[in-house]
Design an enzyme around this catalytic site. Structure first.
Site, mmCIF file in Angstrom:
data_model
loop_
_atom_site.group_PDB
_atom_site.id
_atom_site.type_symbol
_atom_site.label_atom_id
_atom_site.label_comp_id
_atom_site.label_asym_id
_atom_site.label_seq_id
_atom_site.Cartn_x
_atom_site.Cartn_y
_atom_site.Cartn_z
ATOM 1 N N TRP A 61 -12.280 -11.205 2.275
ATOM 2 C CA TRP A 61 -11.100 -11.886 1.743
ATOM 3 C C TRP A 61 -11.428 -12.500 0.390
ATOM 4 C CZ3 TRP A 61 -9.712 -16.842 5.080
ATOM 5 C CH2 TRP A 61 -10.877 -17.554 5.381
ATOM 6 N N HIS A 69 4.539 -16.490 -12.973
ATOM 7 C CA HIS A 69 5.259 -15.473 -13.748
ATOM 8 C C HIS A 69 4.280 -14.398 -14.210
ATOM 9 C CE1 HIS A 69 9.011 -17.945 -13.922
ATOM 10 N NE2 HIS A 69 8.103 -18.849 -13.598
ATOM 11 N N ASP A 75 12.216 -15.026 -11.341
ATOM 12 C CA ASP A 75 12.492 -16.287 -12.032
ATOM 13 C C ASP A 75 13.542 -17.060 -11.241
ATOM 14 O OD1 ASP A 75 10.879 -15.430 -14.143
ATOM 15 O OD2 ASP A 75 12.541 -15.123 -15.543
ATOM 16 N N HIS A 79 13.290 -22.527 -13.395
ATOM 17 C CA HIS A 79 12.329 -22.089 -14.424
ATOM 18 C C HIS A 79 12.773 -22.537 -15.821
ATOM 19 C CE1 HIS A 79 9.573 -19.695 -16.733
ATOM 20 N NE2 HIS A 79 10.427 -18.737 -17.029
ATOM 21 N N HIS A 207 17.363 -16.181 -20.224
ATOM 22 C CA HIS A 207 16.863 -17.304 -19.435
ATOM 23 C C HIS A 207 17.869 -18.455 -19.453
ATOM 24 C CE1 HIS A 207 13.008 -15.156 -19.880
ATOM 25 N NE2 HIS A 207 12.611 -15.847 -18.827
HETATM 26 MN MN MN Z 1 9.364 -15.241 -15.579
#
Ligand code: MN
Length: 257
Positions: A61, A69, A75, A79, A207
């Site tokens: 592991w 991101h 998103d 954000h 955005h």
């Molecule tokens: Mn992003």
């Protein structure tokens, strides 16, 4: 429920194909590079805790370090500053994460012009041909940019003027956010905004408008060319990180064949 039995049968028969739209995560996964003085996300890295050795004789592991991101990722509204009072990634309703997809293909235009901008009229023309954008569904912007995803430099495509990658115009981003019923915008590039979007009004309009409207972003998708323009269903699986602004995610499409 017969619809689920039919789906299971279709998956078994191969009349429903599962297409993986997710980029592999590794130290070579491209990450966005912001100009000074902004903080950048580190590249993905991983180191073993044990690998069938003294630290763990029967098990293997790793521990990972990565930004929210990074690679194919989601998103959440929080954000962006316009969505600061909205949902973090752990609060996104699961029913928003299984949704129909519309694919608009501008890969030929982008091959000629890396700064290609998706405009309202392009989406309107798509709707003339294919019908309205799916209510509660994703708009996926196919650009052919996934062919560059093996190479950070080609993927970011920056020169002295900054990055040159496609995205929506400010007017289109505003219209998608406020005048359509999509749940979010998915792209093949490093972010939902065009490379030149720092110079747009407002800056980073995809955005700003979409996350501000409580919608979502999906980035660095690949193989959108394997999806039909309409009729596929996306399964989007970001990790429910408490207070998280986004998450690397697996994105699968169910496609009828
Ligand atoms: Mn992003």
């Amino acid at each position: 429920m017969s619809v689920l039995s039919d789906l299971a049968a279709g998956l078994g028969r191969g009349s429903v194909e599962v297409v993986d739209l997710t980029a592999t995560l590794s130290g070579r996964t491209p990450v966005i590079q912001l100009p000074e003085p902004f903080a950048d996300t580190p590249p993905f890295s991983m180191e073993p805790l044990s690998r069938y050795d003294d630290a763990g004789p029967a098990w293997y592991w790793n521990v990972m370090r990565l930004g929210e991101h990074t690679g194919t990722h989601f998103d959440a509204p929080v954000h962006w500053v316009t969505g600061r009072d909205s949902l973090d990634v752990s609060q996104v309703p699961p029913e928003h994460l299984v949704a129909p997809a519309a694919v608009i293909d501008k890969s030929a235009e982008v091959a000629e012009n890396s700064d290609f901008l998706l405009e309202i009229e392009h989406v309107r023309a798509w709707e003339e041909e294919h019908g309205p954008l799916p209510e509660g569904g994703w708009l996926l912007f196919r650009t052919g940019w996934d062919a560059r995803s093996h190479d950070q430099e080609a993927f970011l495509n920056a020169d002295g003027d900054g990055p040159h990658t496609p995205g929506p115009s400010a007017a289109c981003a505003c219209w998608l956010a406020e005048e359509t019923d999509i749940v979010g915008l998915g792209v093949e590039t490093v972010g939902t905004d065009a490379g030149a979007a720092a110079t747009f009004d407002p800056p980073f309009p995809a955005h700003s408008y979409l996350l501000g409207a409580g919608k979502y972003g999906l980035t660095q998708l690949q193989d959108l060319g394997r999806l039909p323009a309409t009729g596929s269903v996306l399964i989007v699986a970001p990790l429910p990180i408490e207070d998280g602004s986004g998450s690397p995610c697996r994105v699968l499409a169910l496609v009828g064949r």
